[in-house]
Design an enzyme around this catalytic site. Sequence first.
Site, mmCIF file in Angstrom:
data_model
loop_
_atom_site.group_PDB
_atom_site.id
_atom_site.type_symbol
_atom_site.label_atom_id
_atom_site.label_comp_id
_atom_site.label_asym_id
_atom_site.label_seq_id
_atom_site.Cartn_x
_atom_site.Cartn_y
_atom_site.Cartn_z
ATOM 1 N N ARG A 107 1.947 8.745 -15.186
ATOM 2 C CA ARG A 107 3.238 8.252 -14.666
ATOM 3 C C ARG A 107 4.313 8.813 -15.589
ATOM 4 N NH1 ARG A 107 5.130 2.318 -12.723
ATOM 5 N NH2 ARG A 107 4.016 3.137 -10.939
ATOM 6 N N HIS A 134 5.510 8.981 -5.195
ATOM 7 C CA HIS A 134 4.598 7.903 -5.607
ATOM 8 C C HIS A 134 3.459 7.819 -4.583
ATOM 9 C CE1 HIS A 134 3.064 4.524 -7.611
ATOM 10 N NE2 HIS A 134 3.945 3.598 -7.301
ATOM 11 N N GLN A 137 0.894 4.697 -4.090
ATOM 12 C CA GLN A 137 1.417 3.535 -3.372
ATOM 13 C C GLN A 137 1.225 3.691 -1.866
ATOM 14 O OE1 GLN A 137 3.057 0.664 -4.895
ATOM 15 N NE2 GLN A 137 2.568 -0.091 -2.854
ATOM 16 N N ASP A 222 12.773 -0.586 -1.336
ATOM 17 C CA ASP A 222 12.470 -0.437 -2.763
ATOM 18 C C ASP A 222 13.764 -0.740 -3.524
ATOM 19 O OD1 ASP A 222 11.276 0.303 -5.186
ATOM 20 O OD2 ASP A 222 11.307 2.457 -4.777
ATOM 21 N N CYS A 262 6.988 -1.927 -2.465
ATOM 22 C CA CYS A 262 5.996 -1.530 -3.488
ATOM 23 C C CYS A 262 6.005 -2.457 -4.690
ATOM 24 C CB CYS A 262 6.227 -0.087 -3.907
ATOM 25 S SG CYS A 262 7.819 0.219 -4.712
ATOM 26 N N ARG A 290 -3.515 -1.710 -3.982
ATOM 27 C CA ARG A 290 -3.464 -0.624 -4.970
ATOM 28 C C ARG A 290 -4.825 -0.481 -5.646
ATOM 29 N NH1 ARG A 290 1.325 0.836 -7.233
ATOM 30 N NH2 ARG A 290 0.064 2.537 -8.080
HETATM 31 N N1 NVA Z 1 11.390 3.666 -7.068
HETATM 32 C C1 NVA Z 1 10.803 2.824 -8.075
HETATM 33 C C2 NVA Z 1 9.372 2.527 -7.745
HETATM 34 C C3 NVA Z 1 8.672 1.634 -8.737
HETATM 35 C C4 NVA Z 1 7.231 1.392 -8.400
HETATM 36 C C5 NVA Z 1 10.934 3.478 -9.445
HETATM 37 O O1 NVA Z 1 10.688 4.684 -9.538
HETATM 38 O O2 NVA Z 1 11.288 2.797 -10.397
HETATM 39 N N1 CP Z 2 4.452 -0.452 -7.273
HETATM 40 C C1 CP Z 2 4.214 -0.032 -8.540
HETATM 41 O O1 CP Z 2 3.898 1.140 -8.790
HETATM 42 O O2 CP Z 2 4.334 -1.015 -9.476
HETATM 43 P P1 CP Z 2 4.319 -0.840 -11.070
HETATM 44 O O3 CP Z 2 5.594 -0.129 -11.458
HETATM 45 O O4 CP Z 2 4.233 -2.229 -11.599
HETATM 46 O O5 CP Z 2 3.118 -0.002 -11.444
#
Ligand code: NVA
Ligand code: CP
Length: 307
Positions: A107, A134, A137, A222, A262, A290
């Site tokens: 990540r 992502h 997800q 989101d 998500c 997930r």
């Molecule tokens: N769009 C959000 C998704 C988090 C799971 C982010 O990138 O922070």
């Molecule tokens: N939806 C998701 O990826 O959550 P986290 O940021 O908690 O991993």
Amino acid sequence: MANMAPRHFLTLLDFTPSELAQLTTRAIELKSMHHQGQVFEPLKNKVLGMIFEKSSTRTRVSFEAGIAQLGGAGIFLSSKDTQLGRGEPIEDSARVLSRMCDIIMIRTFGHDIVENFAANSRVPVINALTDDYHPCQLIADMQTFQEHRGSIQGKTVVWVGDGNNMCHSYINAARQFDFKLVVNCPAGFDPMPQLMAANKDRVTIVRDSKEAAKGAHMLVTDVWASMGQEEEQKEREKVFKDYQVNPALMDLAEPDAIFMHCLPAHRGEEISHDMMDDPRAVVWDEAENRLHAQKALMEFLLKQTHS
Ligand code: NVA
Ligand code: CP
């Protein structure tokens, strides 16, 4: 001995539609086995490296619990505590970690970082969120739709909010799972133009939320400001104030429409305070999935490597 080039999962386009369908079906099977208490450990002795340059709750726990349940072990690697955070090149980190781990998830910020990592890795690499995509997800979301409503093929999904990493993965999903996607975002926050252009047969932009929601089989949203955009929060609150999913908006969709997010969610921003408790919300199943979806993904990638 040189290995064959490993398969990676950096976006949904790395897998064929039939492989993706196989994954969601397998995720449902693994979920049922897990709920029955069946021990299933095909990945005994396998090690998952888990690199996190951004925060996470769901992704970390689902991958770590998932690899443990499959008989293997996960190693949590925060960039704060590894040499990555002190500037060791991503290429070198990939070469080293992929000689010790059997599969690696990352990540991070730029999507080029996971591409670079994968290009230098001997083992499968999974994108666990970048600024652009992502995909993990989406396997969970597609599994969740299948469980609640059956096939998503030919249905209409409405994305409400920012044209962000999740939205981009929804565009790829529309192509790979064959549904229509309406992106309901304010001007200036559109998804990447090249992705829109490549999918103009199935993805449209509608600025007005009430207009967009009509005919939807699913609404999804989101946060207004993603990780890395914290300083834009205040400004974004103004721009996005009309882009909220709430029960009244859901009422404009099809009677059997469902709602996904998500998570983490900001009640009072992209969703109303009561949206998560609305019977049309399937967000807790989505979060649980997930775990099952990524178990199916790891099983698939490691089977490919050793077949
Ligand atoms: N769009 C959000 C998704 C988090 C799971 C982010 O990138 O922070
Ligand atoms: N939806 C998701 O990826 O959550 P986290 O940021 O908690 O991993």
